[in-house]
Structures are given as C-alpha cells and as structure tokens.
Design a protein around this motif. Sequence first.
Motif, PDB file in Angstrom:
ATOM      1  N   ALA A 224       0.842  -1.198   0.000  1.00  9.92           N
ATOM      2  CA  ALA A 224       0.000   0.000   0.000  1.00  9.92           C
ATOM      3  C   ALA A 224       0.879   1.250   0.000  1.00  9.92           C
ATOM      4  CB  ALA A 224      -0.912  -0.007   1.221  1.00  9.92           C
ATOM      5  N   ARG A 225       0.299   2.322  -0.494  1.00 10.14           N
ATOM      6  CA  ARG A 225       1.028   3.595  -0.493  1.00 10.14           C
ATOM      7  C   ARG A 225       1.225   4.092   0.940  1.00 10.14           C
ATOM      8  NH1 ARG A 225      -0.003   8.946   0.083  1.00 10.14           N
ATOM      9  NH2 ARG A 225      -2.179   8.491   0.568  1.00 10.14           N
ATOM     10  N   MET A 226       2.407   4.578   1.209  1.00 11.42           N
ATOM     11  CA  MET A 226       2.699   5.146   2.516  1.00 11.42           C
ATOM     12  C   MET A 226       2.207   6.600   2.558  1.00 11.42           C
ATOM     13  SD  MET A 226       6.403   5.540   4.326  1.00 11.42           S
ATOM     14  CE  MET A 226       6.803   3.820   4.017  1.00 11.42           C
ATOM     15  N   PRO A 227       1.452   6.995   3.578  1.00 13.11           N
ATOM     16  CA  PRO A 227       0.969   8.385   3.648  1.00 13.11           C
ATOM     17  C   PRO A 227       2.126   9.377   3.651  1.00 13.11           C
ATOM     18  CG  PRO A 227      -0.138   7.002   5.267  1.00 13.11           C
ATOM     19  CD  PRO A 227       0.992   6.191   4.710  1.00 13.11           C
ATOM     20  N   ARG A 228       1.872  10.561   3.097  1.00 17.47           N
ATOM     21  CA  ARG A 228       2.880  11.626   3.091  1.00 17.47           C
ATOM     22  C   ARG A 228       2.651  12.519   4.309  1.00 17.47           C
ATOM     23  NH1 ARG A 228       5.676  12.766  -1.518  1.00 17.47           N
ATOM     24  NH2 ARG A 228       5.451  15.015  -1.326  1.00 17.47           N
ATOM     25  N   ARG A 229       2.992  11.998   5.455  1.00 17.26           N
ATOM     26  CA  ARG A 229       2.854  12.750   6.694  1.00 17.26           C
ATOM     27  C   ARG A 229       4.185  13.374   7.077  1.00 17.26           C
ATOM     28  NH1 ARG A 229       0.301   9.109  11.295  1.00 17.26           N
ATOM     29  NH2 ARG A 229       0.441  11.127  12.365  1.00 17.26           N
ATOM     30  N   VAL A 230       4.193  14.695   7.255  1.00 17.55           N
ATOM     31  CA  VAL A 230       5.408  15.374   7.686  1.00 17.55           C
ATOM     32  C   VAL A 230       5.834  14.814   9.037  1.00 17.55           C
ATOM     33  CG1 VAL A 230       6.409  17.585   8.368  1.00 17.55           C
ATOM     34  CG2 VAL A 230       4.852  17.467   6.409  1.00 17.55           C
ATOM     35  N   VAL A 231       7.113  14.538   9.193  1.00 19.68           N
ATOM     36  CA  VAL A 231       7.615  13.916  10.408  1.00 19.68           C
ATOM     37  C   VAL A 231       8.697  14.784  11.041  1.00 19.68           C
ATOM     38  CG1 VAL A 231       9.398  12.594   9.204  1.00 19.68           C
ATOM     39  CG2 VAL A 231       8.530  11.777  11.396  1.00 19.68           C
TER      40      VAL A 231
END
Length: 619
Positions: A224-231
């Motif tokens: 699955a696509r990994m979310p683009r969450r700022v870390v």
Amino acid sequence: SISAHFLPCHQRALSAWRRTAKRLPEECWPALGEAYCKAESLIRSRDRDDVASGCAPWPAGRSVVSYRAVEPNVRQYVVIVLLHDDVAVTRRLMHRLRDVVRWWVVHVDVKASAEVQKQSQMLHKVDPGLEVHVFSEFDLVRGGVSLHRAAMRCLQIATELVRFDHVFLVSGSDYVLRSADAVRGILEWHSDMNFVAVGAVHWYDMRAEDYLSQSEYHSQFRAARMPRRVVVECHGRALGVPENPELRVPSWLVGANGPQWFAITFDLATTLLHPETDAEQGALEDCGAFQQPDERCLPQLLLNSRHCHHHVYTNLHLVAPNAQSVRSEASDFDILSPPVLGAADFPLVSVQGLMQSNVTAGHVVFGRKMRSAESAELMQLVDEQFVPRGWAPVAQQWAQQWSVFGSVWGSVVAPVEIQDSIDDSVYQWQSVRLQVELQHDIHWLARGLVCLQEQIAFVRAATPSEDLSLAGLHPSPPHQLPLRVLALRVGSGLHDFRFSGTTGVMPLGATADALVYVNLSEQPRSAVVQWIAPPPSDPWSRDCAGVDGGGCGAVAKERRVDVPGLALGVVDSHVVDVVGVWSLRVVSRSEVVAWREFEVYADRPMLSRFFWKPVVCGR
C-alpha cells in the motif's frame, strides 16, 4: 497559544496537529513547524515544468541482457548492520559469512544498554580476517529520520573503506539462510544490479489534476502507499502531522516506498550520497521530509534516476509471514513488524522450502526476525543443512573421459571426483575436481601439479525494471516489454529442476537440457529458445556476439515456448551433435533477452578458463 512570530506554515502545522487530539509538547512546536515549512517549500520549488524525469525510457531495440560465461573474480562486499540489542545474532552472522564478506559497518543504537555497547565493541574478534567498524551515533526511532540518517552515515563509511561490488543493509535480527557459495553466486551473477524491493508507486496526474494516482498493480500485489505525513523527531519520539493534500507528490516525481533492506552497487550508493541531477536531488529531499524516509528514499531515488533500469525488483530478505502493525511508545506511526522465527519455521526457510515457494527464492539470502534465544534451534538447523556432502568418485563413463583429458596434457595423479551442491536452487552448483601433473605450459596454466575444479558457468540477469510500466508511467505496457529472464542454465540428466549429469560441459551426442528461469509476472508470455551450433570455421571460438548473433554458427533448433506467470522454469532439450562452443539464446519480442555458452567435446573437454578454476590441492 501559538507564538506570534511563527510563520503561517508553522501555524498550519500546529493547527493540523491539534486535529489529532494529542498533546504536543510546547518545546517541540518549533521543530514541527520548521519541518512542515520545509515540506511546503520543497513542493513549491520542485513542482515546476523544467525538472526532467530522471529515468529515461529503455532504448528501443536494445537487448535487455546478454551474458556469457566469465571466470569468477575476487569481489568486495560490505554489510551494514543496524544493531539494537541482540549482539549474538550479528556475531553468528559474521561468522557464517566470513568467507564471503570481509567488511562490516555496525551502528549501535545509542539507547542500547552498556552491556550491548560493550559486546558490540568485541565484534572485531569474530575472525582475524574481518574488517569491522563499530560506532554509536543515532537514537534510532521507528518512523522518524534517524534510521535513514544512520543508514546514510554507515553507507558513507562503507564507500570510504573500500570500492565494494555490493553493500547490504540488514538489522541485528537478520540471519543468513544460504550457503556461502550460494550468496557469492547470487551476487556475482548480478554484479551490476541493485536489489531493491519497490512496493507502492504513486504520482500526481497533472492532466486530471488528480492529487494522487497510484499503480493498481502495486497496491494489489506489492504494498500500500505510505501516507505523506510530515515527520519530526523530538525528545526521542517520531511525531507526524496528518496528511495534507496540498503536500502532494511533485508533478515530475514518481513517488515510491518499500522495505528498507537492500543490496546495492557502489554506483547507486554514490548517487544516494551525492545526487547529481535535479531529479535525484529532488527525490531525496522530498522523501526526507515525510514519515519513514528509510522506507521511501531508496525506492524513490531508484525510479527517478539513471539507475531505474538496473535493479532486481526484490531484495534479499525473507520476512516472517503474518506481520502485525505495531506502534511503539516513541512513534506516531503504525509499522509492520514480523514475528520472531523459531524451529517450527524451518520448513519455510530451508533451501527445499525456498525452492518450493516461487522463483524469487533464488534471491533469498537473509531471514528475519531472529533472536539469539528463541531462534537458536532454527539457526542451528539452517547451519546444519550446509554441511558438505563430500566428494564422490565420478561415474565410470565420466572417469574415462576425464582420464583421457588428463593423459593428453599430463597425468592424472588423483581419482576424479564430483560434488553436487546442497544449496540447490535457481543457481545450482556442481563441481568436478581433478588433479593433473602438467608436462608443459598450456594456455593459462604453468607446468607442474595443478588442481582444477569445474563449475557451472556464471550468469547474471541484467533486466529492466517493470515497475514504471506496471504503474503506467512507461511508454510500453508491461505485456509489450521483453521477457525478464533471471537465469539460463544448461546441463544433462535433468530431473525435478536438478541436473544429475554435468553442467556447462558435456560429451558429444548428449542430450542438453535448458532451464530458463523467468521473473514473476502477472502477464503470460511467449519466447523463442534457440540452440546455436559452433561455427564450422572455428568451433572453439568465443567471439560470438550474443546480441546480434554475429560470429555465431547456424541455428540448429528453435522452439517457441509459453511462459506462464509465476514460472519456475521453462524446459527445452537438444541433442548436441557437433563439438565446440555452443550458444543458447532466448528471444522475446525480437530481442535477445538471455544468452549463454556451453562446451561439447568428443574425446576430451577443452581446458577452458571459463569453466575451470585453479583450487588449492587437497581441499
């Protein structure tokens, strides 16, 4: 309250965070705001039309792969280990691979106990022939940037130590499942290829103004696509802001993610450390701003650089099934974590189990997870399956042939013996051992006592990746690309994908069996297998060009074979009735996708450097 001097992007970051209903320590506000501002800035600066895609289409009409038998060379390998707490597994791994890998770079988590730190500093004593570099610099937090930074620091050290052929990234919970010969063979046969498992592939469709388009194939069969969450990492924790559609993939970038474990060449490692083009630099900057860059940066760089056609689509790891999503106290992210393997899992990780799974078993080297206590019995079972079977006298008919050979060049001074490898898989090892007292210099050997060992010819699969095609980003649909061949083998006495006769050389009149191993594919295809006889003018010539057939003899036989998906091997046979160097070719969509040579002799085998190598007498 939010400080008045914060930029608008800081405020957007904190506003997004508040929607999670979680408490964010005030001292972490600036770091989170800066990370969010950086992500916004990257999107704006990189989302422009003048950035060209880093991956050029595969040139039309270019042969996918051509290879010939080559003599083995001394190659350099480096293993990078990210160690957390169990030093015993890494110590055992180093001992098992001591004949293959000389260079080791070990990073120890700064959170590790004093005892673990002490034990890790003793790893250089595993074997006096190993070069071991141990250091501790990063607090490794799952989902954050520290794992990626630690891997990059280790990679930098590795490139400074030696110009390696391949560098591996493994964890302290990984153990080798194959024999030293199998590991060496897999790497030599893929000497210029990168083992990178590309999972999800996604992009921004400008024409449809779609925030996100993703490959149906990858989401269904890979990951699955990994979310683009700022870390951001703060106080030993990895914190993430909810995904924002405005922080989409730049229009020129192919986004990707996959497992962090890899085996890559010096060339790709250098690009990873020192990107040269806008596309390469942008791919790395983009992945570094979002969650789990350790599982995002390498696949993303690979698909957006000149290396896009030079990788094997899987890595070298077999991961225990039934992985569960785990969220640690130090992370905001749910990350898959496989269970620890035990003795009950031996049928899965044994060589026989790997062979029965699918063709990707030919690439499996490591299994994870292993623990020194829970996996002790399993690791012992794995080790014991590689105890050499020993050498056995060659069958009478073969002994006569080799004796004739020895008497021509000198005298055979020891019984001719043969050994089949235990580690049989896509790449089967089979050796014939011979001791000859040479009466005079011949070819590449000097007179005197010579001990020789004949081995299967080395091959390698230099295939273009289908990942971009399967994602719909390549001009050719997957079914219009040439067949992807993993390996091509020739031998005699084929039974259950194993040769009971010789491999690579055979007597006149023998039935030569061909095995064509293909990569996994959801598209059934067809290919043509061609048997090319030696040219009459010079039957022992090795100047045949595998791509266009120049210098080769006539095609003695050709047959169209159907290649189903998940094919383990495609079999064809031919009676070899001419002495000399034969060629075997596989043609797909008018391109030669695989090519190899083998020798056919009448009264004696040719003493060819391609199939023989000097060995230490008595071993």
